[in-house]
Design a protein around this motif. Structure first.
Motif, PDB file in Angstrom:
ATOM      1  N   CYS A   8       0.833  -1.202   0.000  1.00 19.96           N
ATOM      2  CA  CYS A   8       0.000   0.000   0.000  1.00 19.96           C
ATOM      3  C   CYS A   8       0.869   1.255   0.000  1.00 19.96           C
ATOM      4  N   GLN A   9       0.559   2.186  -0.884  1.00 19.11           N
ATOM      5  CA  GLN A   9       1.318   3.426  -0.967  1.00 19.11           C
ATOM      6  C   GLN A   9       1.084   4.340   0.231  1.00 19.11           C
ATOM      7  N   SER A  41       0.817  -4.764   3.092  1.00 18.70           N
ATOM      8  CA  SER A  41       0.303  -5.478   1.934  1.00 18.70           C
ATOM      9  C   SER A  41      -1.035  -4.908   1.476  1.00 18.70           C
ATOM     10  N   ALA A  42      -1.174  -4.767   0.155  1.00 17.26           N
ATOM     11  CA  ALA A  42      -2.438  -4.324  -0.437  1.00 17.26           C
ATOM     12  C   ALA A  42      -3.202  -5.496  -1.027  1.00 17.26           C
ATOM     13  N   VAL A  43      -2.785  -6.718  -0.691  1.00 20.54           N
ATOM     14  CA  VAL A  43      -3.413  -7.927  -1.220  1.00 20.54           C
ATOM     15  C   VAL A  43      -4.459  -8.432  -0.235  1.00 20.54           C
ATOM     16  N   PRO A  91       1.083   3.256  -7.233  1.00 21.42           N
ATOM     17  CA  PRO A  91       1.155   2.027  -6.444  1.00 21.42           C
ATOM     18  C   PRO A  91      -0.212   1.614  -5.904  1.00 21.42           C
ATOM     19  N   PRO A  92      -0.333   0.371  -5.437  1.00 14.87           N
ATOM     20  CA  PRO A  92      -1.591  -0.084  -4.848  1.00 14.87           C
ATOM     21  C   PRO A  92      -1.961   0.729  -3.609  1.00 14.87           C
ATOM     22  N   THR A  93      -3.229   0.644  -3.234  1.00 14.64           N
ATOM     23  CA  THR A  93      -3.727   1.206  -1.976  1.00 14.64           C
ATOM     24  C   THR A  93      -4.583   0.137  -1.316  1.00 14.64           C
ATOM     25  N   CYS A  94      -4.239  -0.273  -0.114  1.00 17.21           N
ATOM     26  CA  CYS A  94      -5.001  -1.340   0.542  1.00 17.21           C
ATOM     27  C   CYS A  94      -6.422  -0.867   0.834  1.00 17.21           C
ATOM     28  N   CYS A 150     -10.236  -0.467  -8.088  1.00 18.22           N
ATOM     29  CA  CYS A 150     -10.223  -1.731  -8.808  1.00 18.22           C
ATOM     30  C   CYS A 150      -9.331  -2.732  -8.088  1.00 18.22           C
ATOM     31  N   THR A 151      -9.432  -3.975  -8.488  1.00 25.64           N
ATOM     32  CA  THR A 151      -8.537  -5.016  -8.000  1.00 25.64           C
ATOM     33  C   THR A 151      -7.932  -5.742  -9.194  1.00 25.64           C
TER      34      THR A 151
END
Length: 219
Positions: free
Chosen positions: A83-84, A89-91, A117-120, A141-142
């Motif tokens: 997560c940015q 983890s953003a998973v 980057p992802p965001t959780c 989105c995922t």
């Protein structure tokens, strides 16, 4: 995020993380014209994916530079699906969560990619509330997977006397563009998004309500 945010996002750069360096060109047997971009004191750790990377410290000291990302932390988030905002983890359930200010970019062959980057899912509600670039209609989105696609980079060309001239700032360069990469200084990693599924606002709001009260923390 704005300076009013309660937490400085994990990827945000700080003015105390600046690293001085000097660029040069040096001979390389695998380079197209026998030369490539380098630092005068380069080490093997300065390259990844065949491109030279901008140096950034990791101290998180000094004043947050809200509009800039730390190169090393951005790349780490992309490679490890972190997560940015919080750096964790953003998973969730085997899929990575993303919050984008607009739909991802698309290549000529229809592949979607992004530099964000992802965001959780725990940080998405706060990010939407605090970041001026994100509206309630921002793109949630995922993805099933993501992989390195390219870099955002400043592209140089050599001039007389081993001088360097910038020919393009913040260019999006695919990893297959070997000749451009030889004279590129990367600042962000681009990743391709596999099996992207967008959450509509109703589903997103339900997800957010289900995690109301989760911690808003710094990584």
């Amino acid at each position: 995020m704005s300076s009013k945010a309660k937490v400085v996002p994990y990827v945000t750069a700080y003015d105390g993380e600046s690293v001085s360096y000097q660029l040069t060109v040096y001979p390389h047997t695998e380079a197209t014209d026998g030369m490539r971009l380098s630092y005068t004191d380069a080490t093997a750790h300065d390259w990844m994916f065949g491109v030279l990377w901008h140096r950034h410290g990791l101290s998180r000291s000094g004043r947050p530079l809200w509009k800039l990302v730390n190169t090393s932390r951005q790349r780490r988030c992309m490679l490890h699906r972190l997560c940015q905002v919080c750096g964790r983890s953003a998973v969730k359930g085997g899929r990575t969560w993303w919050l984008l200010p607009e739909p991802p970019s698309v290549t000529g062959c229809g592949r979607r990619f992004t530099h964000v980057p992802p965001t959780c899912r725990w940080c998405i509600p706060k990010a939407r509330a605090w970041c001026p670039r994100l509206s309630p209609e921002s793109y949630v989105c995922t993805t099933r997977a993501s992989e390195a696609y390219g870099v955002v980079a400043d592209v140089y060309r050599p001039a007389a006397g081993r001088k360097l001239v910038v020919v393009q700032r913040a260019a999006e360069v695919p990893l297959e563009a070997f000749r451009q990469l030889e004279y590129a200084l990367a600042t962000q990693l681009l990743v391709g998004l596999e099996d992207l599924q967008r959450l509509n606002l109703q589903h997103a709001d339900e997800s957010f309500r289900s995690i109301e009260g989760e911690p808003w923390i710094s990584g």
